[in-house]
Design an enzyme around this catalytic site. Structure first.
Site, PDB file in Angstrom:
ATOM      1  N   CYS A   1      51.822  49.883  37.066  1.00 17.50           N
ATOM      2  CA  CYS A   1      52.546  50.193  38.306  1.00 17.50           C
ATOM      3  C   CYS A   1      51.584  50.569  39.427  1.00 17.50           C
ATOM      4  O   CYS A   1      51.137  51.709  39.521  1.00 17.50           O
ATOM      5  CB  CYS A   1      53.544  51.325  38.061  1.00 17.50           C
TER       6      CYS A   1
ATOM      7  N   CYS B   1      52.768  53.302  41.759  1.00 19.17           N
ATOM      8  CA  CYS B   1      52.747  54.662  41.190  1.00 19.17           C
ATOM      9  C   CYS B   1      51.327  55.209  41.157  1.00 19.17           C
ATOM     10  O   CYS B   1      51.101  56.380  41.419  1.00 19.17           O
ATOM     11  CB  CYS B   1      53.271  54.691  39.753  1.00 19.17           C
ATOM     12  N   ASP B   2      50.367  54.371  40.775  1.00 18.55           N
ATOM     13  CA  ASP B   2      49.041  54.886  40.411  1.00 18.55           C
ATOM     14  C   ASP B   2      47.891  54.452  41.319  1.00 18.55           C
ATOM     15  O   ASP B   2      46.770  54.924  41.158  1.00 18.55           O
ATOM     16  CB  ASP B   2      48.713  54.450  38.965  1.00 18.55           C
TER      17      ASP B   2
END
Ligand code: NDP
Length: 312
Positions: free
Chosen positions: A136, A139-140
């Site tokens: 992701c 997300c990261d």
């Protein structure tokens, strides 16, 4: 007296297809219950700009689109509950859905459980998830500011991730196992034209380096034409190699194809009367937000018709 402990409709999944089914069944006064799993909002909730959803000429952020749909479904009486389906008994009606602590009974079921990110399934990759290996980017990506990273895959997901990650990373290497790309021409061209993105094709990932250090140090690549091995030093590895349908809980009860997708006929019908499937869990071909929404609408209309025909 109708048994009010039995739901009219349970919708499994709160992505684009499930929420569309919730909007439609909500507007029909069926008081749908939407079960949100471990990826609430589905794939759109971890994507960035969605440029191809009709009605948003400038595009809309995936999480905003999902939040709008959820608000819209709530306005028509949809209820939401977190849950992870342990097992389901679809052999008789009402259907019984076992969520561990609780069993929910329902006259109809809409399976909109979507698909989850696919992994390479290398032991080194698995042990470094959360330590530099991610599926992701949104997300990261932030954790890799100024670092060199790599993205695996040759489809639109990989291109999108690579482009997004250029906001943070100093360099993004796109690793693909062949030189044929499934990505759309526009996404591929954007990625190829980006100064921070370098393409390496015909490579297989043999191992993710850094297991002992508990953080990604690089990847060992094998050239698939020459078998030559090289190490590429990177701080992060992002997987963009597609998704797997979330339908395992239904194996043996409804028909799945060889890759685990739910087999449907006439768009959203499963072989079990009263059980409908929509979105990515049954669509291996189109997999778009708008087609997922469209099939969610179809499932909802069939739920209404089924309940009416059954006199429920
Ligand atoms: P795709 O199935 O399109 O692509 C998956 C890619 O991963 C392929 O290049 C495939 O290689 C590769 N791959 C699969 N398994 C492995 C493996 N084990 N090892 C190495 N490589 C592997 O999936 P996407 O998620 O990219 O896209 C799915 C759908 O979603 C598409 O319809 C796409 O257009 C859409 N989408 C649209 C976006 C947008 O418009 N903004 C963004 C993201 C997705 P190979 O080709 O060799 O099989």
């Amino acid at each position: 007296m109708p048994d009010t402990s039995i739901r009219n409709v349970v919708i499994l999944g709160s992505g684009c297809s499930g929420l569309t089914a919730a909007i439609y069944t909500g507007r029909s006064n069926l008081r749908p219950l939407v079960i949100e799993g471990h990826e609430p909002g589905g794939q759109l909730s971890i994507t960035t700009l969605v440029e191809n959803f009709p009605g948003w000429p400038e595009g809309i952020q995936g999480p905003d689109l999902i939040e709008n749909m959820k608000t819209q479904a709530g306005r028509f009486g949809a209820e939401f509950q977190m849950g992870h389906l342990v097992s389901a008994d679809l052999s008789q009606r009402p259907f019984a859905l076992n969520f561990g602590k609780e069993t929910i009974y329902t006259h109809t079921l809409v399976i909109a459980s979507g698909a989850s990110a696919r992994w390479l399934n290398l032991p080194s990759e698995q042990s470094l998830i959360g330590h530099g290996v991610s599926s992701c980017a949104t997300c990261d990506g932030f954790f890799f500011s100024g670092r060199e990273i790599a993205v695996v895959g040759g489809g639109d997901s990989a291109m999108e991730e690579a482009l997004f990650l250029t906001r943070f990373a100093s360099k993004v290497t796109l690793l693909h196992r062949s030189d044929n790309f499934r990505a759309s021409a526009i996404m591929l061209e954007r990625a190829k034209a980006h100064e921070k993105i370098e393409f390496r094709t015909n490579v297989a990932i043999e191992e993710v380096l850094g297991v002992e250090e508990r953080e990604v140090k690089g990847v060992r690549l094998r050239d698939r034409r020459t078998d030559e091995l090289t190490d590429l030093p990177i701080a992060g590895l992002f997987l963009g190699i597609g998704h797997e349908p979330n339908a395992k809980a239904f194996a043996g009860q409804i028909e799945l194809d060889e890759d685990g997708y739910i087999k449907t006929h006439d768009n959203v019908f499963t072989r079990v009367p009263g059980v409908f499937a929509c979105g990515d869990v049954q669509d291996r071909r189109y997999r778009q937000a708008i087609t997922a929404a469209g099939s969610g609408c179809m499932a909802a209309l069939e739920v209404e018709k089924f309940l009416e025909d059954e006199g429920l």
